[in-house]
Design an enzyme around this catalytic site. Structure first.
Site, PDB file in Angstrom:
ATOM      1  N   GLU A 342       0.845  -1.202   0.000  1.00 39.41           N
ATOM      2  CA  GLU A 342       0.000   0.000   0.000  1.00 39.41           C
ATOM      3  C   GLU A 342       0.884   1.257   0.000  1.00 39.41           C
ATOM      4  OE1 GLU A 342      -2.941   1.326   3.218  1.00 39.41           O
ATOM      5  OE2 GLU A 342      -4.282   0.372   1.795  1.00 39.41           O
ATOM      6  N   HIS A 373       6.223 -26.664   3.056  1.00 37.74           N
ATOM      7  CA  HIS A 373       5.352 -27.728   2.561  1.00 37.74           C
ATOM      8  C   HIS A 373       4.264 -27.170   1.645  1.00 37.74           C
ATOM      9  CE1 HIS A 373       7.388 -30.492   5.238  1.00 37.74           C
ATOM     10  NE2 HIS A 373       7.337 -29.541   6.138  1.00 37.74           N
ATOM     11  N   LYS A 485     -13.891   1.506  -3.719  1.00 36.74           N
ATOM     12  CA  LYS A 485     -14.893   1.885  -2.706  1.00 36.74           C
ATOM     13  C   LYS A 485     -16.073   2.597  -3.380  1.00 36.74           C
ATOM     14  CE  LYS A 485     -11.451   2.625   0.922  1.00 36.74           C
ATOM     15  NZ  LYS A 485     -10.822   3.578   1.811  1.00 36.74           N
TER      16      LYS A 485
HETATM   17  O1  F6P Z   1      -8.791   1.240   2.108  1.00 38.87           O
HETATM   18  C1  F6P Z   1      -7.496   1.349   2.580  1.00 38.87           C
HETATM   19  C2  F6P Z   1      -7.444   2.012   3.921  1.00 38.87           C
HETATM   20  O2  F6P Z   1      -7.710   3.363   3.802  1.00 38.87           O
HETATM   21  C3  F6P Z   1      -6.113   1.778   4.619  1.00 38.87           C
HETATM   22  O3  F6P Z   1      -5.164   2.681   4.243  1.00 38.87           O
HETATM   23  C4  F6P Z   1      -6.508   1.869   6.048  1.00 38.87           C
HETATM   24  O4  F6P Z   1      -5.554   1.307   6.907  1.00 38.87           O
HETATM   25  C5  F6P Z   1      -7.808   1.115   6.034  1.00 38.87           C
HETATM   26  O5  F6P Z   1      -8.405   1.459   4.810  1.00 38.87           O
HETATM   27  C6  F6P Z   1      -8.730   1.418   7.161  1.00 38.87           C
HETATM   28  O6  F6P Z   1      -9.081   2.763   7.227  1.00 38.87           O
HETATM   29  P1  F6P Z   1      -9.708   3.390   8.518  1.00 38.87           P
HETATM   30  O7  F6P Z   1      -8.767   3.168   9.652  1.00 38.87           O
HETATM   31  O8  F6P Z   1      -9.927   4.842   8.216  1.00 38.87           O
HETATM   32  O9  F6P Z   1     -11.019   2.686   8.776  1.00 38.87           O
END
Ligand code: F6P
Length: 525
Positions: A342, A373, A485
């Site tokens: 990431e 394994h 998203k």
């Molecule tokens: O979708 C990725 C992300 O934004 C990560 O960078 C982050 O750790 C995770 O989602 C969770 O985000 P949040 O802590 O804001 O719920």
């Protein structure tokens, strides 16, 4: 970017080194271990099984200098806004200044310590007046992986009064449901961990957990005593219903995947006690000091980062395996998948132009003996060139006879595998031929405790930073996760309306098939 004056001679040298077998490098230079390993208190880094020599190393250090690595390290620690696409600092190292914390950090430690002590002293009570005995952390990504990895790794050193700690992250709620079937609502506390407090995965699970408590607690105010919130967004926590005394805060200058050092580490502190938690911070701080102060030629995160660059951009390897020889590090590879991919899974340079070279390799891993394994076959005889990190501890979990025996077996297997990958074994029968020549590094830590784990995590964080500087990319944003998203929320509307016409034929076809076979909604929750 990577094409500085140091690049062309390094590339030429790499092309020449590529043709040499690792085993031959050892024959030509029997003392490679002395030349290509470095140690600090509690941690040895052996990179002699990398296809590297002193000329390559000097060239890589020159490359780092030409990329102004020292200046970037200074900017990181000075809190400059090096996350330029979000105009923020990357201040995670500020969170582990155990001897000289800033007032904002210290205040949150006090709030964490207060919750930890209340739970440990059985003073934090649920709706029926019974003390909290089980804690469920609900979060994803950085709000899950770090705390999950650490609490699992350090389970042996649990605080005697620690509650049961559980982690829930999966959107389909099956993990949560399974847990709820076992837990007693009267004595269960949920930690809703979300930097943004806007992540649908976390909030939907939090709502399901809230509905579960509410059906027993009846009143809203009694229900809310079962929820702690940890976020940078106090308003959103309050809007959801987190009570003021149950809110822990951190700051937008802490990246999600670096947030285990913030209040997001509450589950770690509950499991280990504040002393154990701070010992992990102190271990990370020891690595910070080493990173800041040590010349590049002995600086372990710098060397690790540069060797990764060498493998990726000069020897053209595209995969990295993480192989801890200790089952307590079961979740370490998953944690690193987020930290590395990431952070550096990017293809836009800091100046907004597209990179013209490889950035982060595909990283995956598994506890070494289990992986032996499963996928080691590919490492030994497949067609892919893979770089591996072996992680080993000098001390086992106990000094009992059986534990010592198992530890020795573990050590033997770790060393055997890195050696086998290096030397290979010739055979006329190609089915039994091992080409060897697979590069690896080994990290040997004294023991697996909070301090050494803190060092190990900070080491990888800084390695990632070093590589981002060479690649000229921003390791602290993650714009690439946003599109999925957005599309998920659009498809959610399509599921409700049943309309699929505007979608591509594949997506529409699958969705229609789902809708045709879905069972509908029953009356139960
Ligand atoms: O979708 C990725 C992300 O934004 C990560 O960078 C982050 O750790 C995770 O989602 C969770 O985000 P949040 O802590 O804001 O719920």
């Amino acid at each position: 970017m990577i094409y500085t004056a140091a690049y062309p001679p390094l590339k030429a040298h790499a092309n020449q080194l590529k043709t040499q077998h690792l085993a031959d490098l050892f024959k030509a230079e029997p003392n490679r271990f002395e030349a290509f390993s470095t140690a600090i208190e509690g941690l040895l880094f052996d990179y002699s099984k990398q296809k590297i020599d002193s000329q390559a190393l000097d060239g890589l250090i020159k490359l780092a200098e030409e990329r102004d690595l020292s200046e970037w390290i200074q900017k990181l620690f000075a809190g400059e806004a090096i996350n330029h696409t979000e105009s923020r600092a990357a201040g995670h190292t500020r969170l582990r200044d155990v001897n000289n914390p800033s007032p904002d950090v210290s205040k949150q430690w006090d709030r964490m310590a207060n919750i930890v002590s209340q739970v440990h002293q059985k003073q934090l009570r649920g709706y029926s007046g019974k003390p909290i005995t089980e804690v469920v952390n609900i979060g994803v990504g950085g709000s899950d992986l770090g705390p999950l990895m650490v609490t699992h790794a350090l389970d042996k050193d649990r605080h005697p009064q620690a509650p049961g700690i559980h982690f829930v992250s999966t959107l389909d709620a099956q993990q949560l449901q399974k847990l709820l079937n076992k837990l007693n609502p009267e004595t269960t506390l949920f930690i809703i961990a979300s930097k943004s407090f806007a992540t649908i995965d976390t909030l939907s699970l939090a709502d399901t957990a809230k509905a579960w408590i509410q059906q027993y607690a009846k009143s809203e105010s009694a229900t809310l005593r079962h929820f702690i919130g940890i976020s940078t967004n106090a308003a959103k926590m309050a809007e959801w219903g987190i009570l003021p005394d149950y809110q822990l805060l951190f700051w937008d200058w802490v990246g999600g995947r670096f947030s285990l050092w913030s209040a997001i580490g509450l589950s770690i502190a509950l499991a280990q006690g504040m002393a154990g938690y701070k010992s992990m911070l102190a271990g990370a701080q020891a690595m910070d000091q080493h990173f800041k102060e040590t010349p590049f030629s002995k600086n372990i995160p710098v060397l690790m980062g540069l060797i990764g660059i060498w493998n990726t951009n000069f020897l053209e390897l595209a995969a990295q395996a993480i192989l801890p020889y200790d089952s307590r590090l079961k979740y370490f590879a998953s944690y690193l998948e987020q930290l590395e991919m990431e952070s550096n899974g990017k293809s836009t340079r800091r100046d907004g132009t597209k990179v013209t070279y490889r950035t982060n390799p595909i990283l995956w891993g598994e506890v070494g003996p289990n992986a032996q394994h499963a996928f080691y076959q590919l490492l030994h005889q497949g067609t892919e060139r893979v770089m591996s990190d072996f992680i080993l501890f000098s001390q086992g979990v106990s000094t009992s006879k059986r534990a010592t025996f198992h530890h020795q077996l573990n050590v033997a297997n770790c060393l055997a595998q890195s050696r086998a990958l290096m030397i290979g074994q010739a055979s006329d029968d190609l089915n039994k031929h091992y080409p060897g020549d697979q590069v690896s590094s080994t990290l040997l830590l004294e023991t697996l405790d909070a301090h050494h784990l803190g060092m190990l995590i900070a080491l990888y964080e800084h390695k990632v930073f070093v590589q981002s500087v060479i690649w000229n990319i921003n390791p602290f944003d993650q714009w690439g996760v946003e599109l999925g998203k957005k599309l998920a929320s659009e498809i959610m509307q399509d599921i409700k309306s049943g309309s699929t016409d505007h979608l591509d034929s594949s997506t529409a076809g699958i969705l229609k098939a789902v809708l045709a076979h879905s069972t509908g909604v029953s009356d139960e929750n």
